[in-house]
Write a protein that holds these residues in place. Structure first.
Motif, PDB file in Angstrom:
ATOM      1  N   LEU A   1       5.639  -0.519   5.190  1.00  0.00           N
ATOM      2  CA  LEU A   1       4.635  -0.872   4.189  1.00  0.00           C
ATOM      3  C   LEU A   1       4.718   0.070   2.987  1.00  0.00           C
ATOM      4  O   LEU A   1       4.645  -0.367   1.828  1.00  0.00           O
ATOM      5  CB  LEU A   1       3.239  -0.810   4.816  1.00  0.00           C
ATOM      6  N   LEU A   2       4.897   1.344   3.251  1.00  0.00           N
ATOM      7  CA  LEU A   2       5.053   2.302   2.158  1.00  0.00           C
ATOM      8  C   LEU A   2       6.352   2.060   1.396  1.00  0.00           C
ATOM      9  O   LEU A   2       6.392   2.176   0.165  1.00  0.00           O
ATOM     10  CB  LEU A   2       5.034   3.730   2.711  1.00  0.00           C
ATOM     11  N   ALA A   3       7.404   1.709   2.119  1.00  0.00           N
ATOM     12  CA  ALA A   3       8.686   1.442   1.461  1.00  0.00           C
ATOM     13  C   ALA A   3       8.597   0.210   0.570  1.00  0.00           C
ATOM     14  O   ALA A   3       9.195   0.175  -0.520  1.00  0.00           O
ATOM     15  CB  ALA A   3       9.788   1.269   2.506  1.00  0.00           C
ATOM     16  N   GLU A   4       7.843  -0.800   1.006  1.00  0.00           N
ATOM     17  CA  GLU A   4       7.671  -2.002   0.185  1.00  0.00           C
ATOM     18  C   GLU A   4       7.058  -1.665  -1.166  1.00  0.00           C
ATOM     19  O   GLU A   4       7.373  -2.309  -2.172  1.00  0.00           O
ATOM     20  CB  GLU A   4       6.763  -3.001   0.913  1.00  0.00           C
ATOM     21  N   GLY A   5       6.188  -0.684  -1.203  1.00  0.00           N
ATOM     22  CA  GLY A   5       5.559  -0.289  -2.449  1.00  0.00           C
ATOM     23  C   GLY A   5       6.355   0.714  -3.252  1.00  0.00           C
ATOM     24  O   GLY A   5       5.920   1.133  -4.332  1.00  0.00           O
TER      25      GLY A   5
ATOM     26  N   ALA B   1      -3.270  11.827  11.430  1.00  0.00           N
ATOM     27  CA  ALA B   1      -3.022  10.405  11.652  1.00  0.00           C
ATOM     28  C   ALA B   1      -1.520  10.143  11.523  1.00  0.00           C
ATOM     29  O   ALA B   1      -0.709  11.076  11.429  1.00  0.00           O
ATOM     30  CB  ALA B   1      -3.816   9.581  10.648  1.00  0.00           C
ATOM     31  N   GLY B   2      -1.137   8.889  11.490  1.00  0.00           N
ATOM     32  CA  GLY B   2       0.275   8.548  11.535  1.00  0.00           C
ATOM     33  C   GLY B   2       1.044   8.756  10.251  1.00  0.00           C
ATOM     34  O   GLY B   2       2.271   8.896  10.271  1.00  0.00           O
ATOM     35  N   ILE B   3       0.350   8.780   9.111  1.00  0.00           N
ATOM     36  CA  ILE B   3       1.090   8.798   7.853  1.00  0.00           C
ATOM     37  C   ILE B   3       1.656  10.172   7.461  1.00  0.00           C
ATOM     38  O   ILE B   3       2.740  10.233   6.858  1.00  0.00           O
ATOM     39  CB  ILE B   3       0.227   8.197   6.711  1.00  0.00           C
ATOM     40  N   PRO B   4       1.013  11.301   7.767  1.00  0.00           N
ATOM     41  CA  PRO B   4       1.616  12.579   7.355  1.00  0.00           C
ATOM     42  C   PRO B   4       3.032  12.828   7.894  1.00  0.00           C
ATOM     43  O   PRO B   4       3.876  13.340   7.150  1.00  0.00           O
ATOM     44  CB  PRO B   4       0.598  13.622   7.854  1.00  0.00           C
TER      45      PRO B   4
ATOM     46  N   VAL C   1      -2.891   4.645   4.016  1.00  0.00           N
ATOM     47  CA  VAL C   1      -2.346   3.492   4.731  1.00  0.00           C
ATOM     48  C   VAL C   1      -3.436   2.480   5.050  1.00  0.00           C
ATOM     49  O   VAL C   1      -3.188   1.263   5.051  1.00  0.00           O
ATOM     50  CB  VAL C   1      -1.606   3.937   6.013  1.00  0.00           C
ATOM     51  N   VAL C   2      -4.667   2.940   5.301  1.00  0.00           N
ATOM     52  CA  VAL C   2      -5.763   2.007   5.529  1.00  0.00           C
ATOM     53  C   VAL C   2      -5.979   1.133   4.293  1.00  0.00           C
ATOM     54  O   VAL C   2      -6.181  -0.086   4.396  1.00  0.00           O
ATOM     55  CB  VAL C   2      -7.052   2.765   5.901  1.00  0.00           C
TER      56      VAL C   2
END
Length: 351
Positions: free
Chosen positions: A317-321, A106-109, A164-165
């Motif tokens: 979204l990952l950077a925000e966290g 998927a897109g996250i790896p 990410v989901v």
């Protein structure tokens, strides 16, 4: 303890295993990974040189079964190894060990690999419009909506699609990261964590949920469905592989069959249920049909513009966290391969 510190501790623990002996401190800011300068811009060759081989991931042997049933022509190169791995962290480790040349994730790896300083590129994109995951609760849970996740322990794999989901579902429900407890696990640990009550909720793939409910619904387990999707199903490869002109040509030759195999599976659900889910995954026919009913129609976009936007949203979204650093995801796409998949399928399967 401050929430930001909690996230740093969480991130360190989660990435430790995936980074391995290579470590993150020096390589995470490597100029090649950050800028994409390690990617070749040499035109793809039209033919694959004799003697070329690739090592390709095929989780649960899906690719071999697809190719056999679809009666696709022989690949113009040798597949020296089909690796039965699918989880993003496992794929990244295999890339690092130079034991894998091409993978389906998927897109996250790819975002996770970039954060670890490993240079790899996306070479094919399939768009998924329906959810591939739903949220399963532990037995005896009173959770019925995503809003009920507040204060609960949630299984979270930062380097996988399930992660990410979950983050997208929390954001849509108006829940901050500090409103829940994210428990760092990999997806192959989710079922055990649910069964033991280590977590209250875990995102399960559509292929896993029927069997889980069959075993635990009578004990109070349930699923929470949402309209949150993980848009990207993709092929990606290390930059070192794509910088090898022979291997890059082999990757380009593989992409059409990857796309055509998915189309064949979608168009022949009854055969796939029997030959894959029943015969190789030990599911009964009703379980197989329940999974197939949720299947996405393959869509291979001639342009990757939507995919790039989605990948950027995910990285942000990952950077925000505090899970990764901000970066421009355009460096993750090798546009020499753009459109190859779309050209290999009928118009109804082009985005």
């Amino acid at each position: 303890m401050p929430a930001t510190h909690d996230r740093r501790v969480f991130l360190t623990s989660l990435l430790g295993a995936a980074a391995g002996v290579a470590g993150l401190s020096g390589c995470a800011r490597s100029s090649a990974a950050a800028s994409g300068k390690g990617a070749s811009t040499a035109p793809l060759t039209a033919t694959v040189p004799a003697g070329t081989s690739l090592r390709i991931s095929s989780f649960q042997n899906v690719q071999q079964v697809q190719f056999k049933l679809a009666k696709l022509p022989a690949l113009p190169f040798e597949v020296s190894d089909w690796l039965n791995i699918g989880a993003g962290p496992d794929v990244i480790n295999a890339f690092r060990a130079k034991s894998l040349d091409l993978a389906n994730n998927a897109g996250i790896p790819p975002i996770q690999a970039h954060f670890q300083g490993f240079d790899a590129k996306i070479v094919a994109v399939d768009i998924t419009r329906k959810p591939n995951y739903l949220f399963a609760t532990k037995p005896g849970s009173d959770i019925r909506t995503v809003a009920d996740f507040h204060g609960k322990k949630l299984a979270f794999s930062q380097g996988q699609a399930q992660g990410v989901v979950l983050l997208r579902a929390l954001k849509k429900a108006g829940l901050a990261y500090d409103d829940v407890q994210l428990v760092p696990l990999t997806s192959n640990q989710f079922l055990t964590a649910l069964q033991s009550g280590q977590v209250d909720v875990a995102p399960l793939g559509n292929t896993q949920a029927p069997a889980y409910l069959q075993q635990y619904a009578s004990k109070g387990a349930r699923t929470v469905t949402t309209d949150v999707v993980d848009l990207l199903n993709l092929l990606w490869a290390p930059a070192s592989v794509l910088n090898d002109r022979a291997k890059a040509a082999a990757v380009a030759a593989y992409i059409p069959q990857w796309a055509q195999g998915q189309v064949w599976q979608y168009e022949h659900p009854d055969v796939w249920n029997e030959e894959f889910y029943v015969k190789t995954q030990n599911l009964n026919l009703d379980q197989a049909r329940a999974i197939t009913a949720l299947a996405n129609k393959p869509l291979f976009p001639p342009s990757w513009a939507e995919a790039v936007r989605w990948e950027q949203e995910t990285a942000d979204l990952l950077a925000e966290g505090g899970f990764v650093k901000e970066f421009d995801v355009s460096s993750l796409f090798d546009h020499r391969f753009e459109g190859i998949a779309a050209k290999s399928v009928a118009a109804e399967y082009r985005k």
